[in-house]
Design a protein around this motif. Structure first.
Motif, PDB file in Angstrom:
ATOM      1  N   GLN A   1      -9.553   9.742   0.193  1.00 54.13           N
ATOM      2  CA  GLN A   1      -9.072  10.507   1.116  1.00 54.13           C
ATOM      3  C   GLN A   1      -8.835  10.191   2.657  1.00 54.13           C
TER       4      GLN A   1
ATOM      5  N   GLU B   1       0.918  -1.085   0.042  1.00 52.51           N
ATOM      6  CA  GLU B   1      -0.203   0.007  -0.082  1.00 52.51           C
ATOM      7  C   GLU B   1       0.873   1.265  -0.032  1.00 52.51           C
TER       8      GLU B   1
ATOM      9  N   THR C   1       0.517   5.369   0.517  1.00 55.56           N
ATOM     10  CA  THR C   1      -0.430   6.364   0.907  1.00 55.56           C
ATOM     11  C   THR C   1       0.366   7.715   1.201  1.00 55.56           C
TER      12      THR C   1
ATOM     13  N   GLY D   1      -6.109  14.075  -1.214  1.00 56.71           N
ATOM     14  CA  GLY D   1      -6.518  12.743  -1.861  1.00 56.71           C
ATOM     15  C   GLY D   1      -7.096  13.163  -3.199  1.00 56.71           C
TER      16      GLY D   1
ATOM     17  N   VAL E   1      -5.048   6.078  -0.523  1.00 57.69           N
ATOM     18  CA  VAL E   1      -4.497   4.636  -0.417  1.00 57.69           C
ATOM     19  C   VAL E   1      -4.495   4.157  -1.812  1.00 57.69           C
TER      20      VAL E   1
ATOM     21  N   LEU F   1      -7.554   1.827  -2.911  1.00 54.62           N
ATOM     22  CA  LEU F   1      -8.301   1.433  -1.729  1.00 54.62           C
ATOM     23  C   LEU F   1      -9.183   2.478  -1.099  1.00 54.62           C
ATOM     24  N   GLN F   2      -8.674   3.783  -1.152  1.00 58.35           N
ATOM     25  CA  GLN F   2      -9.160   4.778  -0.445  1.00 58.35           C
ATOM     26  C   GLN F   2      -9.044   6.040  -1.102  1.00 58.35           C
TER      27      GLN F   2
END
Length: 422
Positions: A398, A347, A349, A354, A401, A395-396
């Motif tokens: 904000q 991952e 990040t 974001g 990720v 995966l995300q």
């Protein structure tokens, strides 16, 4: 070609008219002549029967009594034994049609008609035949012109399409003409245009991918070479030169990978490798850039993970994610490793704002970027991941990720098969 089609059609029509027209003229001429002869014969038979009946009835037989029995412009001559000849009408001049009949009382009746009437009727018939032939020629010319246009216009269009292909415009026209042979040629040209378009797109994509993927390694290599030129310490020179050689090897791997994907995106060279080595190499490469930007890049998570893939391709995917965080993110960038099922996950990040909501679903599309960048980095990264049997996902949004999923074990293979990855 148009002129040849018209001339050939007209020639065929003229031959048909000549063959059938001459035959029709001969038949009609004979028919008219025979009909005129039959009329004169019929007139002579009728007139001799009238004379017979008047002689048997002891009635007068003279020109005054019989003049109404001769029709038209015909001339009749009646000869009765022991009497003077009876003449009805004016004797015709020139060629004549004649018929002579003998009665039961010994009389002879001769009926004559000028051939000029037959000639006039034949002339009228010939005029009608000529008019019909002329109409047939005109109709044939019009049909020939229409058919020639129907055939030559598609050929002109097909020639223009081929010229467009040769000039570098591969757009298919998808135009059909209702002629199977011409439609087949149009299908082939459209198929060629689509193949050329795909080839040009692949070439442009390769050029864009190469420029994007080579930019970062070349920048890092340039920084190492500058470090060498600014120092006199042999140990530092050796260390920087070693790193520079590693960068050159990575450039070679990038070029080979791009060429391999350009030939066949499904072709892979997956092996089992240590994720820690790839992550360590990326941290060492990117720390100077992050240090210059006043930011940090760190790693955490599970160590000594083994994954199946191409180390160079995985490094390129991580480089794209790290560069994306450097350009668009903020704060510290963290690389975390973990295990989920039979997959190893890396991952990436950062602490930035974001991904905007309007870009979330399209972030991996080409030419999609939140800032003034090329917009192909994440698209190339996803292609590289999928070529090794992995996948790259957001995966995300904000804070952002991104997760790189890699298989940890290769699939079993049958004898003679290459190993595959799951």
């Amino acid at each position: 070609m148009r002129r040849r089609l018209i001339n050939s059609t007209l020639a065929v029509v003229l031959v048909v008219i000549a063959v059938f027209g001459v035959s029709l003229v001969i038949v009609e001429t004979r028919t008219i002549s025979n009909s005129a002869q039959e009329r004169v014969d019929s007139e002579a038979v009728r007139l001799v029967s009238i004379v017979d009946s008047r002689i048997l009835g002891d009635e007068q037989v003279n020109a005054r009594v019989l003049k109404d029995q001769v029709t038209g412009d015909r001339y009749a001559r009646i000869e009765i034994p022991g009497r003077d000849s009876i003449h009805i009408g004016t004797p015709p001049t020139g060629d004549v049609i004649t018929s002579t009949r003998e009665g039961e009382e010994g009389e002879t009746v001769t009926v004559e008609e000028a051939s000029s009437a037959v000639t006039r009727e034949v002339g009228r018939t010939l005029l009608i035949i000529a008019a019909v032939a002329l109409l047939a020629v005109i109709a044939a010319v019009l049909l020939a012109v229409r058919q020639a246009n129907r055939l030559t216009s598609p050929l002109t269009d097909l020639a223009e399409t081929a010229e467009r292909l040769g000039s570098g415009d591969p757009r298919p026209r998808h135009k059909r003409y209702g002629v199977p042979e011409l439609d087949r040629v149009a299908d082939v040209l459209d198929g060629s245009a689509e193949r050329i378009a795909r080839m040009l797109t692949a070439e442009r994509r390769l050029a864009a991918d190469a420029s994007h993927q080579l930019r970062t390694p070349l920048t890092a290599l340039s920084m190492r070479l500058e470090e060498i030129t600014l120092t006199d310490d042999p140990s530092t020179v050796k260390e920087e030169a070693t790193i520079a050689l590693a960068q050159v090897e990575r450039l070679t791997d990038v070029v080979e990978r791009l060429l391999t994907n350009a030939r066949d995106p499904r072709t892979g060279s997956a092996v089992t490798f240590d994720l820690d080595e790839v992550i360590k190499q990326q941290l060492a490469e990117w720390r100077p850039a992050y240090r210059n930007a006043g930011r940090a890049i760190v790693s955490s998570g599970k160590h000594h993970l083994q994954a199946v893939g191409t180390p160079g391709a995985v490094a390129q995917v991580l480089a794209a994610l790290i560069e994306n965080s450097l350009m668009h993110g903020g704060g510290t960038v963290a690389l975390r490793t973990r295990v989920t099922g039979n997959q190893a996950v890396i991952e990436v990040t950062d602490e930035g704002a974001g991904v905007p909501a309007d870009l979330g679903a399209r972030i991996f599309e080409r030419a999609i970027s939140g800032r003034n960048s090329t917009g192909i980095g994440l698209a190339v990264a996803r292609d590289l991941a999928e070529a090794d049997g992995g996948r790259l996902e957001m995966l995300q949004a904000q804070p952002p990720v991104f997760g790189l999923f890699l298989s940890r074990t290769p699939l079993r293979r049958r004898d003679g098969d290459e190993p595959t990855v799951r």
